[in-house]
Scaffold this motif. Structure first.
Motif, mmCIF file in Angstrom:
data_model
loop_
_atom_site.group_PDB
_atom_site.id
_atom_site.type_symbol
_atom_site.label_atom_id
_atom_site.label_comp_id
_atom_site.label_asym_id
_atom_site.label_seq_id
_atom_site.Cartn_x
_atom_site.Cartn_y
_atom_site.Cartn_z
ATOM 1 N N GLY A 65 0.853 -1.186 0.000
ATOM 2 C CA GLY A 65 0.000 0.000 0.000
ATOM 3 C C GLY A 65 0.884 1.229 0.000
ATOM 4 O O GLY A 65 2.105 1.114 -0.073
ATOM 5 N N PRO A 66 0.273 2.423 0.111
ATOM 6 C CA PRO A 66 1.084 3.635 0.127
ATOM 7 C C PRO A 66 2.112 3.588 1.253
ATOM 8 O O PRO A 66 1.844 3.030 2.308
ATOM 9 C CB PRO A 66 0.068 4.753 0.390
ATOM 10 C CG PRO A 66 -1.272 4.145 0.376
ATOM 11 C CD PRO A 66 -1.156 2.662 0.267
ATOM 12 N N ALA A 67 3.276 4.149 0.999
ATOM 13 C CA ALA A 67 4.312 4.179 2.027
ATOM 14 C C ALA A 67 3.902 5.155 3.119
ATOM 15 O O ALA A 67 3.357 6.221 2.843
ATOM 16 C CB ALA A 67 5.643 4.595 1.419
ATOM 17 N N ALA A 68 4.164 4.789 4.385
ATOM 18 C CA ALA A 68 3.871 5.686 5.500
ATOM 19 C C ALA A 68 5.032 5.668 6.461
ATOM 20 O O ALA A 68 5.632 4.621 6.709
ATOM 21 C CB ALA A 68 2.590 5.249 6.222
ATOM 22 N N GLY A 69 5.348 6.817 6.995
ATOM 23 C CA GLY A 69 6.444 6.917 7.969
ATOM 24 C C GLY A 69 6.661 8.366 8.355
ATOM 25 O O GLY A 69 6.289 9.280 7.630
ATOM 26 N N GLY A 70 7.264 8.551 9.486
ATOM 27 C CA GLY A 70 7.358 9.876 10.087
ATOM 28 C C GLY A 70 8.335 10.827 9.411
ATOM 29 O O GLY A 70 9.091 10.451 8.517
ATOM 30 N N ILE A 71 8.261 12.072 9.871
ATOM 31 C CA ILE A 71 9.117 13.155 9.391
ATOM 32 C C ILE A 71 10.099 13.492 10.511
ATOM 33 O O ILE A 71 9.700 13.951 11.585
ATOM 34 C CB ILE A 71 8.283 14.402 9.045
ATOM 35 C CG1 ILE A 71 7.261 14.063 7.961
ATOM 36 C CG2 ILE A 71 9.194 15.563 8.634
ATOM 37 C CD1 ILE A 71 6.165 15.121 7.790
ATOM 38 N N ARG A 72 11.350 13.228 10.258
ATOM 39 C CA ARG A 72 12.375 13.416 11.280
ATOM 40 C C ARG A 72 13.117 14.722 11.052
ATOM 41 O O ARG A 72 13.548 14.993 9.926
ATOM 42 C CB ARG A 72 13.338 12.223 11.228
ATOM 43 C CG ARG A 72 14.437 12.274 12.238
ATOM 44 C CD ARG A 72 15.113 10.926 12.381
ATOM 45 N NE ARG A 72 14.241 9.942 13.012
ATOM 46 C CZ ARG A 72 14.679 8.885 13.707
ATOM 47 N NH1 ARG A 72 15.976 8.673 13.844
ATOM 48 N NH2 ARG A 72 13.831 8.033 14.242
ATOM 49 N N VAL A 73 13.263 15.516 12.100
ATOM 50 C CA VAL A 73 14.091 16.725 12.036
ATOM 51 C C VAL A 73 15.243 16.514 13.000
ATOM 52 O O VAL A 73 15.039 16.387 14.208
ATOM 53 C CB VAL A 73 13.300 17.988 12.424
ATOM 54 C CG1 VAL A 73 14.220 19.212 12.430
ATOM 55 C CG2 VAL A 73 12.133 18.218 11.464
ATOM 56 N N ARG A 74 16.446 16.430 12.458
ATOM 57 C CA ARG A 74 17.572 16.070 13.311
ATOM 58 C C ARG A 74 18.864 16.664 12.776
ATOM 59 O O ARG A 74 18.972 16.916 11.577
ATOM 60 C CB ARG A 74 17.672 14.541 13.347
ATOM 61 C CG ARG A 74 18.369 14.019 14.559
ATOM 62 C CD ARG A 74 18.619 12.525 14.496
ATOM 63 N NE ARG A 74 19.862 12.263 15.204
ATOM 64 C CZ ARG A 74 20.504 11.115 15.180
ATOM 65 N NH1 ARG A 74 20.047 10.111 14.471
ATOM 66 N NH2 ARG A 74 21.630 10.961 15.848
ATOM 67 N N ARG A 75 19.810 16.850 13.682
ATOM 68 C CA ARG A 75 21.138 17.321 13.265
ATOM 69 C C ARG A 75 21.993 16.168 12.786
ATOM 70 O O ARG A 75 21.982 15.095 13.401
ATOM 71 C CB ARG A 75 21.852 17.968 14.458
ATOM 72 C CG ARG A 75 21.633 19.421 14.530
ATOM 73 C CD ARG A 75 22.358 20.094 15.664
ATOM 74 N NE ARG A 75 21.504 21.165 16.125
ATOM 75 C CZ ARG A 75 21.328 22.303 15.457
ATOM 76 N NH1 ARG A 75 21.993 22.548 14.347
ATOM 77 N NH2 ARG A 75 20.490 23.211 15.908
ATOM 78 N N TYR A 76 22.705 16.380 11.708
ATOM 79 C CA TYR A 76 23.644 15.381 11.191
ATOM 80 C C TYR A 76 24.943 16.114 10.852
ATOM 81 O O TYR A 76 24.908 17.283 10.444
ATOM 82 C CB TYR A 76 23.100 14.735 9.912
ATOM 83 C CG TYR A 76 21.819 13.954 10.115
ATOM 84 C CD1 TYR A 76 21.840 12.612 10.486
ATOM 85 C CD2 TYR A 76 20.571 14.562 9.934
ATOM 86 C CE1 TYR A 76 20.663 11.904 10.675
ATOM 87 C CE2 TYR A 76 19.394 13.858 10.131
ATOM 88 C CZ TYR A 76 19.441 12.524 10.491
ATOM 89 O OH TYR A 76 18.282 11.819 10.688
ATOM 90 N N LYS B 289 10.045 7.319 4.770
ATOM 91 C CA LYS B 289 10.454 8.222 5.844
ATOM 92 C C LYS B 289 10.943 9.518 5.249
ATOM 93 O O LYS B 289 11.473 9.528 4.123
ATOM 94 C CB LYS B 289 11.596 7.592 6.648
ATOM 95 C CG LYS B 289 11.701 8.065 8.073
ATOM 96 C CD LYS B 289 10.816 7.248 8.993
ATOM 97 C CE LYS B 289 11.001 7.601 10.451
ATOM 98 N NZ LYS B 289 10.338 6.632 11.342
ATOM 99 N N SER B 290 10.761 10.597 5.983
ATOM 100 C CA SER B 290 11.293 11.889 5.566
ATOM 101 C C SER B 290 12.326 12.370 6.571
ATOM 102 O O SER B 290 12.171 12.143 7.771
ATOM 103 C CB SER B 290 10.188 12.942 5.514
ATOM 104 O OG SER B 290 9.190 12.576 4.597
ATOM 105 N N VAL B 291 13.339 13.036 6.063
ATOM 106 C CA VAL B 291 14.347 13.628 6.943
ATOM 107 C C VAL B 291 14.600 15.070 6.511
ATOM 108 O O VAL B 291 14.819 15.342 5.330
ATOM 109 C CB VAL B 291 15.674 12.824 6.903
ATOM 110 C CG1 VAL B 291 16.800 13.611 7.576
ATOM 111 C CG2 VAL B 291 15.502 11.467 7.591
ATOM 112 N N ILE B 292 14.529 15.975 7.461
ATOM 113 C CA ILE B 292 15.015 17.341 7.262
ATOM 114 C C ILE B 292 16.347 17.392 7.992
ATOM 115 O O ILE B 292 16.403 17.275 9.214
ATOM 116 C CB ILE B 292 14.030 18.386 7.822
ATOM 117 C CG1 ILE B 292 12.681 18.284 7.078
ATOM 118 C CG2 ILE B 292 14.625 19.796 7.695
ATOM 119 C CD1 ILE B 292 11.590 19.209 7.621
#
Ligand code: PHE
Length: 338
Positions: free
Chosen positions: A28-39, A71-74
């Motif tokens: 099905g459609p992909a689902a996952g959170g949006i992470r805001v983190r320092r790298y 998943k998303s990453v900022i």
């Protein structure tokens, strides 16, 4: 590459690197959170998004959900000053990337984001979960995530200690974030002695016994709960661990899959993170997409305990590891979709 599609964009408002990784849409459609983190570098954020999106495929599949993994990453550099204005700009930018997938990916909160952030993302895409209840969403996913982990703890304790009761057990919780904090309360209410640690020293005032973060994983205990970021269980650490059981909400706890074998060889029962931490995904997706009631969705969250029991039983019966058994559950579901 194992992923279906990855988009990386330089945010036009924020100037920040935005990454959306879709590992699989087989179920099905992909689902996952949006992470805001320092790298240290945005490429580390990309690596995180690739690992985390793959883990979401496993999480959603093992939980019996008809959703894939993404998943998303900022990615924030070491020196970025994340002002409220920059945060808003980045979330609006990310919403545009999510929208560009046309429904193949849905985002929600994760490490570094919460329901209020989803209101901002909602301005540039409708494909986002967990808005505050006042805005028609289900709010934070932390509470059902903590309930799912608690059920996993009880199921694991039944196998390891012969009883689901946590009364008198010593439980170390490494990471007192939104899920770790709620879990500490559940575990304390169940009569356990709770020790906590966090990289944020101000959490010392939480009222629980405190252990230094660098000591937390090695602290003598009955149950160790990784509740912060991933990559904490490594081959080097395994000989130094003292808890006979490890279960927690952190995603991607193992530095690599071979660590699961090393843990099993030492007789440590590790409950796969993607099984134990599925409560948030289960609750959000069943409520917001499948339209189930609170009670119906919560009963599926409680069922995580049954999944843990069957994975641990199968590992014992087959002489394999809980990780291998949980992954074969995932493979069976993915094979069924083909
Ligand atoms: N970020 C949480 C998780 O990793 C909750 C979540 C699940 C958010 C599914 C969006 C979609 O499980």
């Amino acid at each position: 590459m194992k992923h279906e599609e990855v988009r990386i964009r330089h945010g036009r408002r924020s100037g920040l690197p935005l990454i959306v990784a879709i590992h699989s849409t087989a179920l099905g459609p992909a689902a996952g959170g949006i992470r805001v983190r320092r790298y240290p570098d945005w490429r580390d954020g990309l690596a995180d998004a690739l690992r985390l999106s793959e883990a979401m495929t496993s999480k959603n599949a093992a939980a019996g959900l008809d959703f894939g993994g993404g998943k998303s990453v900022i990615a924030l550099g070491p020196d970025v000053d994340l002002t409220p204005e920059l945060r808003e700009a980045a979330l609006l930018d990310l919403g545009e990337v999510i929208e560009s997938f046309g429904g193949a990916y849905f985002g929600g909160p994760d490490v570094g984001t919460g329901p209020d952030d989803m209101v901002v993302v909602r301005r540039t895409t409708s494909r986002v979960f967990c808005l505050p209840e006042s805005q028609g969403g289900t709010g934070s996913s932390s509470a059902p995530t903590a309930v799912g982990v608690f059920e996993a703890l009880r199921a694991g304790a039944t196998r390891v200690f012969g009883s689901a009761s946590l009364s008198g057990r010593t439980v170390v919780i490494s990471g007192l974030g939104s899920v770790g904090g709620l879990l500490a309360r559940h575990v304390a209410e169940a009569g356990a002695r709770v020790l906590v640690s966090d990289v944020d020293d101000s959490k010392r005032s939480s009222g629980y016994e405190w252990v230094l973060p660098e000591k937390a994983l090695r602290t003598p205990a009955d149950i160790l709960v990784p509740a912060a970021v991933g990559g904490v269980l490594s081959a080097e650490l395994v000989p130094e661990l003292s808890a006979p059981m490890i279960v927690g909400p952190a995603n991607n706890q193992l530095t690599d899959e071979s660590v699961a074998d090393a843990l099993a060889a030492r007789g440590i029962v590790w409950v796969p993170d993607f099984v134990a931490s599925a409560g948030g995904a289960v609750y959000i997706l069943l409520r917001e997409i499948e339209g189930l009631s609170h009670a119906e969705a919560m009963s599926r969250v409680h069922a995580i305990g049954d999944t843990v029991s069957s994975v641990l039983d199968a590992a014992r019966a087959n002489g394999s590891t809980p990780l291998r058994e949980a992954l074969s559950l995932v493979d069976a579901r993915l094979a069924g979709s083909r």
